[in-house]
Design an enzyme around this catalytic site. Structure first.
Site, short mmCIF file in Angstrom:
data_model
loop_
_atom_site.label_atom_id
_atom_site.label_comp_id
_atom_site.label_asym_id
_atom_site.label_seq_id
_atom_site.Cartn_x
_atom_site.Cartn_y
_atom_site.Cartn_z
N ASP A 324 0.79 -1.23 0.00
CA ASP A 324 0.00 0.00 0.00
C ASP A 324 0.82 1.28 0.00
O ASP A 324 0.39 2.28 -0.56
CB ASP A 324 -0.98 0.00 1.17
CG ASP A 324 -2.20 -0.88 0.89
OD1 ASP A 324 -2.37 -1.32 -0.26
OD2 ASP A 324 -2.98 -1.14 1.83
N GLY A 329 0.80 4.78 -2.10
CA GLY A 329 1.27 5.96 -1.38
C GLY A 329 0.45 6.19 -0.11
O GLY A 329 -0.73 6.47 -0.19
N SER A 333 -2.76 8.61 0.04
CA SER A 333 -4.01 8.00 0.48
C SER A 333 -4.46 8.50 1.85
O SER A 333 -5.38 7.95 2.44
CB SER A 333 -3.86 6.48 0.52
OG SER A 333 -3.37 5.98 -0.71
N TYR A 411 -9.88 -0.32 2.97
CA TYR A 411 -9.38 -0.33 4.35
C TYR A 411 -8.97 1.04 4.85
O TYR A 411 -8.40 1.83 4.12
CB TYR A 411 -8.16 -1.24 4.47
CG TYR A 411 -8.53 -2.63 4.92
CD1 TYR A 411 -8.98 -2.85 6.21
CD2 TYR A 411 -8.43 -3.71 4.07
CE1 TYR A 411 -9.34 -4.12 6.63
CE2 TYR A 411 -8.78 -4.99 4.48
CZ TYR A 411 -9.24 -5.18 5.77
OH TYR A 411 -9.59 -6.43 6.18
N ASP A 412 -9.23 1.27 6.13
CA ASP A 412 -8.77 2.48 6.80
C ASP A 412 -7.71 2.10 7.82
O ASP A 412 -7.97 1.24 8.68
CB ASP A 412 -9.94 3.17 7.51
CG ASP A 412 -11.05 3.56 6.53
OD1 ASP A 412 -11.70 2.65 5.99
OD2 ASP A 412 -11.24 4.76 6.30
N ASN A 413 -6.55 2.70 7.71
CA ASN A 413 -5.46 2.43 8.65
C ASN A 413 -5.32 3.64 9.57
O ASN A 413 -4.99 4.73 9.10
CB ASN A 413 -4.13 2.26 7.91
CG ASN A 413 -4.20 1.16 6.87
OD1 ASN A 413 -3.94 0.00 7.16
ND2 ASN A 413 -4.55 1.52 5.64
N HIS A 466 -6.26 -12.92 4.86
CA HIS A 466 -5.13 -12.07 4.46
C HIS A 466 -4.36 -11.62 5.69
O HIS A 466 -4.81 -11.84 6.82
CB HIS A 466 -5.63 -10.85 3.68
CG HIS A 466 -6.57 -10.00 4.47
ND1 HIS A 466 -7.90 -10.32 4.62
CD2 HIS A 466 -6.37 -8.87 5.19
CE1 HIS A 466 -8.49 -9.41 5.38
NE2 HIS A 466 -7.58 -8.52 5.75
N HIS A 627 -5.53 -11.72 9.49
CA HIS A 627 -6.96 -11.46 9.45
C HIS A 627 -7.76 -12.63 8.89
O HIS A 627 -7.79 -12.85 7.68
CB HIS A 627 -7.22 -10.18 8.65
CG HIS A 627 -8.53 -9.56 8.98
ND1 HIS A 627 -8.90 -8.31 8.54
CD2 HIS A 627 -9.59 -10.01 9.70
CE1 HIS A 627 -10.11 -8.04 8.99
NE2 HIS A 627 -10.55 -9.05 9.68
CU LIG Z 1 -7.86 -7.23 7.18
#
Ligand SMILES: [Cu+2]
Ligand SMILES: *[C@@H]1O[C@H](CO)[C@@H](O)[C@H](O)[C@H]1NC(C)=O
Ligand SMILES: *[C@@H]1O[C@H](CO)[C@@H](O)[C@H](O)[C@H]1NC(C)=O
Ligand SMILES: *[C@@H]1O[C@H](CO)[C@@H](O)[C@H](O)[C@H]1NC(C)=O
Ligand SMILES: *[C@@H]1O[C@H](CO)[C@@H](O)[C@H](O)[C@H]1NC(C)=O
EC number: 1.4.3.-
Length: 673
Positions: A324, A329, A333, A411-413, A466, A627
């Site tokens: 990612d 980037g 992102s 996804y939010d990190n 994953h 996950h």
């Molecule tokens: Cu996940």
């Protein structure tokens, strides 16, 4: 008493308007590590366009960031504080000019190009947001795709698409291609859980056209029912109910932000930002009350890469082996934070600029927030052992958090750097957002006949297995630049000579890593402690001053070493690595990750087995989240988090928070104490 922990019931939601939405005060001067400004990004654009005019060249920018002054220059600047004009200010750009990738170094003061090299190796630069924007529109105008949509009885106006990098599977030549996957937005904004599965769409990003198309047959698109997550669209009943919760700072925040420099309690540090790395923490030092000076802990820290390999080998999913940071980037992102939701009401926000593909600056407002929060107990003791004089001494822990959120598609990190008055730095990661869903023709678990490579989280919806492997770059400078890495193992000793009533005990054995191979650590294989020490500085009782790495729960890769995906993600082979500082070794998965061959990774660099003892060293820590999706992750997942801690270990003479008072007690209306 205000306590965020014990959920005191407030009669109303109390929010104080201490929040300053854009709080960047005009710079007294530019700090040499400040991210490129809007004007500087424009200047890069102008200078590069002068060399490659767009009337007869195709030019797209894939990175425009600060080229840091050399470390010794920064350290000298910091110790003597000369004016900024004496320091160089350079930008580094990666641009594709007529299909060739150029690495362009620009002097922003003389407005000249210092070097312009062509990248001839494997792999391609970070994708631009703009080209992905074009790529996702292509299927909607593509005959065979429209036919596939019709065949499924779907409404083309309700189709949206997204780009997915393709990885590398041993091919010697590749072009800059991506897969495009499409989803239904009909009746829900939760597109990622409604894939139109079974289609292969490959777009060439240089040609901006579909170069491969295949319809593998109809698989039902999962239904929109129960996929909505916006509160405004939910129907009663609501709950569980929350009562008011507030942070009250009647005297304002306890921290100061000047430009990008933060000072709070005993800490000071600099907040940088990079289109690839996102948030960068530099020059973190802690004030020592006894030595009357600030002492360096961290020269620079950021997330160098995030590797997300999916575990489904079938046609629709095998290629999903994302990097990612390098491919999309982290900075590009980064999203705007939602005041009062992503950050509490007492937060202050910083804006940043990234760049568009044509080099135009792009504002991300409220990209970073800084706030104080109640932690837990800083330290305490109840003394019951003194007859008739028992007492309790307890101190409240208040921490400072710097936060950004990186949303890469589904996804939010949530990325936090937490600073503690006790000297610890606690970087944390939390995941939220939407699972990557594979559409299947299965409505109940009892219909599953073969491995589906994930969990059936809803009808027709497999949440595919994953991992999320983050790797932190941690250039620690513990009380000076020259440090060593120490491994302390805890060993069982058997008592055989009858000298004790005990048959066994444990003790420690410390070893200093000489070279890179000594510092490739698989956590959990043997009990032990890891620390970075300054062998040139000792406490008054003679211990080396140091910081311990209290690692995150270790996650080890499960792919085989010869798997192309694992070769690219080889930085996950160990949980901790240590390298000698090298200006160009920044990206653990390599500089050019898209379609990369894994020939420029941390695993490759460390083959040189360089000396790391009493040197300027960099610690790399892999923080993983494995996950196996569950139904609660659907339709949007609650935070799943992990963290590690850099904790002083014989750095101070004694508890550095011994004399830290607790914050002032505040009485709230409606709150009984
Ligand atoms: Cu996940
Ligand atoms: C573009 O035009 C400039 C100025 O006319 C010329 O120097 C340059 O060679 C041209 N470049 C290409 C790729 O045609
Ligand atoms: C398809 O979607 C569009 C846009 O939402 C809508 O206006 C149109 O009525 C839909 N067509 C059919 C046949 O449902
Ligand atoms: C503690 O207090 C009790 C009751 O006041 C008293 O009887 C006792 O002597 C005290 N003990 C000491 C050690 O002072
Ligand atoms: C720095 O790293 C690069 C990439 O690994 C390598 O080519 C170069 O030789 C290194 N420089 C030093 C001084 O080790």
């Amino acid at each position: 008493m205000v306590s965020t922990m014990n959920l005191v019931l407030f009669s109303a939601l109390l929010l104080f308007s201490l929040q300053t939405v854009v709080s960047v005060t005009p710079l007294p001067f530019q700090h040499p590590l400040d991210p490129l400004t809007k004007e500087e990004i424009t200047l890069v654009q102008t200078i590069v366009q002068r060399k490659y005019p767009t009337f007869n060249n195709t030019l797209s920018f894939h990175y425009i960031g600060l080229d840091d002054p050399h470390k010794d220059t920064i350290l000298k600047w910091e110790s003597t504080k000369p004016t900024i004009t004496t320091l160089p200010r350079k930008a580094f750009a990666i641009a594709i000019v007529n299909t060739q990738t150029h690495e362009i170094l620009i002097d922003l003061q003389t407005k000249t190009i210092l070097s312009d090299n062509i990248h001839n190796g494997n792999g391609f630069p970070t994708l631009s947001v703009d080209e992905q924007g074009v790529a996702i529109e292509l299927p909607l105008k593509y005959g065979p795709f429209k036919e596939s949509v019709n065949k499924r009885g779907l409404n083309l106006s309700e189709v949206v698409c997204s780009t997915f990098t393709l990885g590398w599977f041993g091919e010697t030549q590749s072009s800059r291609t991506v897969r495009v996957e499409c989803f239904m937005k009909e009746s829900t904004p939760n597109i990622y859980v409604r894939p139109i599965s079974g289609l292969t769409i490959v777009v060439d990003l240089d040609l901006l056209k579909i170069v491969e198309y295949h319809d593998g047959g109809i698989i039902p698109v999962p239904a929109a029912d129960n996929t909505e997550y916006r509160l405004s669209q939910q129907k009663p009943p609501f709950g569980p109910k929350h009562y008011g919760l507030a942070t009250h700072q009647p005297e304002g925040p306890g921290f100061q932000i000047s430009g990008h420099s933060v000072s709070w309690a005993n800490w000071k540090f600099h907040i940088g930002f990079d289109p690839r790395a996102g948030l960068v923490i530099s020059l973190a030092s802690i004030y020592d009350l006894e030595k009357h000076k600030s002492r360096r802990v961290l020269y620079k820290g950021y997330i160098s890469e995030l590797f997300v390999p999916y575990q489904d080998p079938t046609d629709d999913f095998f290629y999903k082996t994302f990097f990612d940071a390098g491919e999309f980037g982290f900075g590009l992102s980064t999203v705007s934070l939602v005041p009062n939701r992503d950050c509490p009401s007492n937060a202050q926000f910083l804006d940043v600029y990234v760049h568009a593909a044509d080099g135009t600056p792009v504002l991300i407002s409220n990209a970073i927030c800084v706030f104080e929060q109640y932690g837990s107990i800083l330290w305490r003791h109840t003394e019951n052992g003194i007859p008739n004089e028992s007492f309790a001494e307890a101190r409240t822990e208040v921490n400072l958090v710097v936060r950004t959120i990186v949303t890469v598609a589904n996804y939010d990190n949530i990325i936090d750097w937490e600073f503690k008055t006790s000297g610890s730095i606690k970087p944390a990661i939390a995941l939220s957002g939407i699972l990557e869903i594979k559409g299947v023709d299965i409505k109940h678990k009892n219909e599953i006949k073969s491995d589906q490579h994930g969990t059936l989280v809803s009808e027709n919806s497999i949440g595919v297995y994953h991992d999320h492997f983050y790797i932190y770059y941690l250039d620690l400078d513990i009380d000076g630049v020259y440090n060593s890495f120490e491994k302390t193992s805890l060993k069982t000793v058997r008592v055989t000579d009858g000298s004790s009533k005990r048959k066994s005990y444990w003790t420690t054995e410390t070893e200093t890593a000489e070279s890179e191979n000594d510092a490739k650590i698989t956590i959990g294989s043997t009990p032990g402690e890891l620390s970075v020490v300054n062998p040139n500085k000792k406490t008054s009782v003679g211990n080396d001053v140091g910081y311990r790495l209290i690692p995150a729960i270790p996650v080890h890769p499960l792919l085989t070493d010869d798997d192309h995906t694992q070769i690219r993600g080889a930085f996950t082979n160990f949980n901790v690595w240590v390298t000698p500082y090298n200006r160009t070794e920044k990206w653990a998965g390599g500089l050019y990750v898209d379609h990369g061959h894994g020939d420029d990774t941390l695993a490759v660099w460390t083959k040189k087995n360089r000396d790391i003892k009493n040197k300027d060293i960099v610690v790399w820590h892999v923080v993983g989240i494995r996950h196996v999706p569950s139904q609660e992750d659907f339709p949007v997942m609650p935070l799943l988090s992990t963290a590690f801690e850099l904790r002083p270990t014989n750095f101070f003479e004694r508890n550095p928070a011994l004399k830290t008072p607790s914050p002032r007690d505040v009485q709230w209306p409606g709150c009984r104490s």
